[in-house]
Motif scaffolding. Structure first.
Motif, PDB file in Angstrom:
ATOM      1  N   HIS A  87       0.809  -1.216   0.000  1.00  0.00           N
ATOM      2  CA  HIS A  87       0.000   0.000   0.000  1.00  0.00           C
ATOM      3  C   HIS A  87       0.845   1.271   0.000  1.00  0.00           C
ATOM      4  O   HIS A  87       0.392   2.301   0.506  1.00  0.00           O
ATOM      5  CB  HIS A  87      -0.947  -0.007   1.200  1.00  0.00           C
ATOM      6  N   LEU A 123      -2.434   0.251  -8.350  1.00  0.00           N
ATOM      7  CA  LEU A 123      -3.633   1.057  -8.553  1.00  0.00           C
ATOM      8  C   LEU A 123      -3.597   2.319  -7.711  1.00  0.00           C
ATOM      9  O   LEU A 123      -3.532   3.423  -8.218  1.00  0.00           O
ATOM     10  CB  LEU A 123      -4.880   0.229  -8.233  1.00  0.00           C
ATOM     11  N   ASP A 124      -3.650   2.163  -6.400  1.00  0.00           N
ATOM     12  CA  ASP A 124      -3.579   3.288  -5.472  1.00  0.00           C
ATOM     13  C   ASP A 124      -3.228   2.732  -4.096  1.00  0.00           C
ATOM     14  O   ASP A 124      -3.155   1.520  -3.908  1.00  0.00           O
ATOM     15  CB  ASP A 124      -4.895   4.076  -5.440  1.00  0.00           C
ATOM     16  N   LYS A 143      -4.834   2.555  -1.387  1.00  0.00           N
ATOM     17  CA  LYS A 143      -5.893   1.783  -0.737  1.00  0.00           C
ATOM     18  C   LYS A 143      -5.998   0.387  -1.339  1.00  0.00           C
ATOM     19  O   LYS A 143      -5.990  -0.620  -0.621  1.00  0.00           O
ATOM     20  CB  LYS A 143      -7.235   2.502  -0.865  1.00  0.00           C
ATOM     21  N   SER A 144      -6.069   0.307  -2.642  1.00  0.00           N
ATOM     22  CA  SER A 144      -6.236  -0.986  -3.318  1.00  0.00           C
ATOM     23  C   SER A 144      -4.932  -1.766  -3.397  1.00  0.00           C
ATOM     24  O   SER A 144      -4.918  -2.995  -3.346  1.00  0.00           O
ATOM     25  CB  SER A 144      -6.791  -0.772  -4.727  1.00  0.00           C
ATOM     26  N   THR A 152      -5.680  -7.110  -3.691  1.00  0.00           N
ATOM     27  CA  THR A 152      -6.038  -6.924  -2.279  1.00  0.00           C
ATOM     28  C   THR A 152      -5.254  -7.897  -1.403  1.00  0.00           C
ATOM     29  O   THR A 152      -4.834  -8.960  -1.859  1.00  0.00           O
ATOM     30  CB  THR A 152      -7.540  -7.063  -1.973  1.00  0.00           C
ATOM     31  N   THR A 175     -11.805  -4.604  -7.370  1.00  0.00           N
ATOM     32  CA  THR A 175     -12.112  -3.430  -6.562  1.00  0.00           C
ATOM     33  C   THR A 175     -13.582  -3.358  -6.143  1.00  0.00           C
ATOM     34  O   THR A 175     -13.974  -2.449  -5.416  1.00  0.00           O
ATOM     35  CB  THR A 175     -11.762  -2.150  -7.340  1.00  0.00           C
ATOM     36  N   ASP A 176     -14.382  -4.310  -6.574  1.00  0.00           N
ATOM     37  CA  ASP A 176     -15.816  -4.312  -6.263  1.00  0.00           C
ATOM     38  C   ASP A 176     -16.113  -5.421  -5.264  1.00  0.00           C
ATOM     39  O   ASP A 176     -15.473  -6.481  -5.287  1.00  0.00           O
ATOM     40  CB  ASP A 176     -16.626  -4.524  -7.548  1.00  0.00           C
TER      41      ASP A 176
END
Length: 253
Positions: free
Chosen positions: A131, A147-148, A150-151, A178, A228-229
């Motif tokens: 992260h 990605l970022d 958080k992800s 994740t 991400t969902d």
């Protein structure tokens, strides 16, 4: 007599040199060092075939015909386990790009000699490094796998196309990530002995196994996941389990 003596000395020198060369050659690169070096090489296939990018020629266990245009994944945190259960760990990261053979290998140095029963590694990036952007090498964000904060990182990415039930070509886009997706792989080594030399372990990643065992993936339902969902959670679990069984040892050189 002097000429004969010189001739005998020359023959003896040639014989000694030949014996020395044969001994070095038969030593297989081994030394008296208490440590060994192992290079891991990850080679990629679909079934028994090397990947041919962009060709709609592959068939998965669900009957989907598909092509591969991109295949990348992280392997990390390598552990070699000896017969006495002692573990030698290496906090290293490798980003395998199936289209770039220069990215397939990583070397583990200073391994204490002994008989080893398994090789373990992770698919993905551990939570301590998953992260943050403040990293270089294969974890640099320029590699297109972050990605970022958080992800985190994309652990596994596969893109291409597949034919749907009507025979129409559809995009295939699968990204696994994740912290929950970090996947351990264990490969039996069956008592290989490291004794001070160098060895290359050739490991095969079979993409079809990642979509088959134990959960069959039907691209008509599972051809698009970006992790991400919340609806991706079940797929993440299934893909992680499948990936853990998609690697095997081909041979040791």
């Amino acid at each position: 007599m002097k000429i004969q003596a010189k001739f005998k000395f020359s023959i003896l020198a040639v014989l000694l040199f030949s014996l020395g060369f044969t001994a070095c050659r038969n030593n297989g690169g081994k030394s008296d060092s208490p440590y060994s070096k192992v290079t891991l090489r990850f080679e990629n296939s679909v079934g028994n075939f090397k990947i041919k990018f962009g060709e709609m020629i592959y068939l998965n266990a669900s009957g989907n015909t598909y092509s591969v245009t991109l295949l990348k994944y992280y392997v990390s945190n390598f552990r070699l386990v000896r017969g006495d259960d002692s573990v030698f760990s290496f906090r290293k990261y490798l980003l395998v790009d199936a289209a770039d053979s220069s990215s397939w290998s990583i070397t583990l140095d200073s391994i204490p000699n002994g008989v080893f029963k398994s090789l373990n590694f992770d698919i993905g990036v551990d939570s301590a490094h998953n992260h943050t952007l403040a990293q270089g090498g294969v974890l640099d964000s320029s590699k297109g796998m972050f990605l970022d904060e958080k992800s985190g990182y994309i652990f596994f990415k596969n893109e291409g196309n597949f034919k749907d039930a009507a025979g129409v070509s559809r995009p295939l886009n699968l990204q696994l990530g994740t912290d929950r997706a970090l996947t351990n792989v264990e490969i039996p080594l069956h008592g290989i002995q490291l004794d001070g030399g160098s060895a290359t372990m050739r490991i095969i990643f079979n993409l079809n196994e990642a979509y088959r065992n134990p959960t069959k993936m039907d691209f008509n339902k599972d051809g698009f996941h970006l992790f991400t969902d919340s609806s991706d959670i079940s797929w993440i679990t299934n893909m992680s389990e499948n990936l853990s069984k998609a690697f095997s040892l081909d041979r040791i050189d």
